[in-house]
Design a protein around this motif. Structure first.
Motif, PDB file in Angstrom:
ATOM      1  N   UNK A  56      30.957  34.872  37.335  1.00  9.89           N
ATOM      2  CA  UNK A  56      31.209  36.201  36.792  1.00  9.89           C
ATOM      3  C   UNK A  56      32.207  36.973  37.650  1.00  9.89           C
ATOM      4  N   UNK A  57      32.015  36.926  38.967  1.00  8.78           N
ATOM      5  CA  UNK A  57      32.898  37.683  39.859  1.00  8.78           C
ATOM      6  C   UNK A  57      34.336  37.195  39.748  1.00  8.78           C
ATOM      7  N   UNK A  58      34.532  35.878  39.700  1.00 11.56           N
ATOM      8  CA  UNK A  58      35.903  35.356  39.611  1.00 11.56           C
ATOM      9  C   UNK A  58      36.514  35.676  38.250  1.00 11.56           C
ATOM     10  N   UNK A  59      35.693  35.673  37.192  1.00 12.25           N
ATOM     11  CA  UNK A  59      36.182  36.031  35.864  1.00 12.25           C
ATOM     12  C   UNK A  59      36.643  37.490  35.832  1.00 12.25           C
ATOM     13  N   UNK A  64      41.276  41.554  36.187  1.00 10.04           N
ATOM     14  CA  UNK A  64      41.824  42.715  36.889  1.00 10.04           C
ATOM     15  C   UNK A  64      43.131  42.394  37.602  1.00 10.04           C
ATOM     16  N   UNK A  65      43.660  41.211  37.374  1.00 13.39           N
ATOM     17  CA  UNK A  65      44.853  40.769  38.090  1.00 13.39           C
ATOM     18  C   UNK A  65      46.033  40.626  37.137  1.00 13.39           C
ATOM     19  N   UNK A  79      34.184  48.675  37.211  1.00 12.73           N
ATOM     20  CA  UNK A  79      32.952  49.375  37.611  1.00 12.73           C
ATOM     21  C   UNK A  79      32.934  49.733  39.097  1.00 12.73           C
ATOM     22  N   UNK A  80      34.042  49.533  39.777  1.00 11.06           N
ATOM     23  CA  UNK A  80      34.098  49.792  41.219  1.00 11.06           C
ATOM     24  C   UNK A  80      33.927  51.273  41.538  1.00 11.06           C
ATOM     25  N   UNK A  81      33.139  51.593  42.565  1.00 12.62           N
ATOM     26  CA  UNK A  81      33.010  52.995  42.980  1.00 12.62           C
ATOM     27  C   UNK A  81      34.321  53.558  43.541  1.00 12.62           C
ATOM     28  N   UNK A  82      35.297  52.690  43.834  1.00 12.15           N
ATOM     29  CA  UNK A  82      36.601  53.162  44.309  1.00 12.15           C
ATOM     30  C   UNK A  82      37.357  53.921  43.225  1.00 12.15           C
ATOM     31  N   UNK A  83      37.019  53.658  41.971  1.00 10.92           N
ATOM     32  CA  UNK A  83      37.692  54.330  40.852  1.00 10.92           C
ATOM     33  C   UNK A  83      36.948  55.629  40.552  1.00 10.92           C
ATOM     34  N   UNK A  84      37.489  56.730  41.047  1.00  8.33           N
ATOM     35  CA  UNK A  84      36.778  58.005  40.969  1.00  8.33           C
ATOM     36  C   UNK A  84      37.440  59.013  40.040  1.00  8.33           C
ATOM     37  N   UNK A  85      38.519  58.618  39.355  1.00  7.03           N
ATOM     38  CA  UNK A  85      39.264  59.589  38.558  1.00  7.03           C
ATOM     39  C   UNK A  85      39.228  59.277  37.064  1.00  7.03           C
ATOM     40  N   UNK A  86      38.082  58.857  36.567  1.00  5.01           N
ATOM     41  CA  UNK A  86      37.941  58.619  35.135  1.00  5.01           C
ATOM     42  C   UNK A  86      38.026  59.942  34.389  1.00  5.01           C
TER      43      UNK A  86
END
Length: 199
Positions: A56-59, A64-65, A79-86
């Protein structure tokens, strides 16, 4: 067989989830009763414990690449918490029209003309029309790309938690970066974004 059923009947939700995941089954958003039913079916079918690693992680990483000017760029997963500007303000989407969508579906997604004529039968389109799609948001990324995501309520169990559907877009050209993106995801997002099309 009966002994296995008794064992499953005594399992708690986390144990059932682990039991099913070890056999390669999806466990997200199921009730305890549903998990127990799936576990009993797994025993009945004699599903073995899988020894292959979860990909799943590699998929997700692959989705995302992208390659931009001969440079491979990997964005944080959606779903990364790094993305804070939705934002739910979709006015910053680039201008596009229905013809752009037709070009995508016929060209990149390789739809036949017959399938395009019957687009109203597509599951993603029906999910949108029936009001299952909500909370559409976008997030700007570097290299002129954006994420678009939406929550989608399940058709069969509307009381269950909605699932996330998303895609990565090139901002200027508004084309999907993944060639193998799930058609249901595409139809959900396209039909949701249609009201924002230019005239």
């Amino acid at each position: 067989m009966a002994g296995n059923s008794k064992c499953i009947d005594s399992m708690l939700k986390p144990e059932l989830r682990s039991f099913l995941m070890a056999r390669g089954m999806t466990v997200s958003n199921y009730t305890l009763a549903q998990l127990r039913e799936l576990a009993n079916k797994a025993v009945e079918l004699g599903l073995p414990v899988l020894t292959t690693p979860d990909d799943t992680a590699s998929f997700l990483l692959e989705r995302c690449t992208v390659v931009v000017d001969n440079e491979t760029v990997t964005f944080p997963v959606v779903v990364s918490p790094k993305l804070k500007s939705w934002t739910d303000n979709l006015s910053s989407l680039p201008m596009f029209c229905q013809a752009d969508i037709l070009v995508y579906l016929l060209g990149h997604a390789s739809w036949s003309k017959e399938r395009l004529k019957g687009f109203r039968k597509e599951k993603g389109y029906r999910l949108h029309v029936d009001g299952h799609v909500h909370t559409v948001e976008l997030h700007s990324l570097t290299h002129d790309h954006i994420y678009v995501r939406a929550q989608c309520t399940r058709e069969t169990s509307q009381s269950e938690k909605a699932y996330l559907t998303w895609c990565l877009l090139e901002k200027e050209m508004l084309v999907l970066c993944q060639q193998d993106v799930n058609v249901q995801v595409m139809m959900v997002l396209v039909s949701t974004l249609l009201p924002y099309c230019s005239a």
